[in-house]
Write an enzyme that holds these catalytic residues in place. Sequence first.
Site, PDB file in Angstrom:
ATOM      1  N   HIS A  18      36.498  36.275 -18.787  1.00  0.00           N
ATOM      2  CA  HIS A  18      35.730  37.272 -19.552  1.00  0.00           C
ATOM      3  C   HIS A  18      36.008  37.124 -21.056  1.00  0.00           C
ATOM      4  O   HIS A  18      35.082  37.156 -21.865  1.00  0.00           O
ATOM      5  CB  HIS A  18      36.144  38.703 -19.154  1.00  0.00           C
ATOM      6  CG  HIS A  18      35.830  39.091 -17.748  1.00  0.00           C
ATOM      7  ND1 HIS A  18      36.747  39.663 -16.905  1.00  0.00           N
ATOM      8  CD2 HIS A  18      34.678  38.997 -17.026  1.00  0.00           C
ATOM      9  CE1 HIS A  18      36.189  39.927 -15.731  1.00  0.00           C
ATOM     10  NE2 HIS A  18      34.931  39.524 -15.773  1.00  0.00           N
ATOM     11  N   SER A 130      37.812  38.507 -10.962  1.00  0.00           N
ATOM     12  CA  SER A 130      38.722  39.658 -10.916  1.00  0.00           C
ATOM     13  C   SER A 130      39.228  39.872  -9.494  1.00  0.00           C
ATOM     14  O   SER A 130      40.397  40.224  -9.289  1.00  0.00           O
ATOM     15  CB  SER A 130      38.004  40.921 -11.401  1.00  0.00           C
ATOM     16  OG  SER A 130      37.597  40.768 -12.731  1.00  0.00           O
TER      17      SER A 130
END
Length: 164
Positions: A18, A130
Amino acid sequence: MERIAICPGSFDPVTLGHVDIISRAAKMFDHVIVAVLINFSKKSPSFSIDERIDLLKRALHGINNVEVVGFNGLLADYAKERNALALVKGLRAVSDFEYEFQMALTNKILNPELETIFLTTSAQYMYLSSSFVKQVASLGGDISSFVPECILETVKDRLLHIYQ
Ligand code: PNS
């Protein structure tokens, strides 16, 4: 006119993948809004909205044209409200494509002025998600290659707390 982009996501938690996409977007736009989805529709997040925002702020410290916010409701509406020109998202493998393409087309219908831009993920983050960070951490694995060092201990402690 200021050129504004939004990097939307769940960020549960933020990963180095990210950070890579957001920092590249910050070089392309005057202002980047990192918009964290407040209410997940089905899955319940491991990190609260405040925790996810705090982790992002720490991970993005030093990138001056980035703002981290929580958002509720339709992303297409939020983009209109914030005068954003584009959504910037990372594309990892072919497996991301169908879901991302569907979202991009839906958002285009809801807000025709809004573009979706896909950045090719950097090769070292192709595999990173994640969910896997959470799985590895919960099983006692080393996540130092997956999350920024400045949030490593917080993420590790938090996940142990959840899964133990
Ligand atoms: O990190 P994620 O979970 O892939 O992010 C998904 C996100 C937050 C971009 C997406 O769920 C979203 O935009 N949610 C807001 C609701 C919405 O606008 N839905 C219609 C777009 S398909």
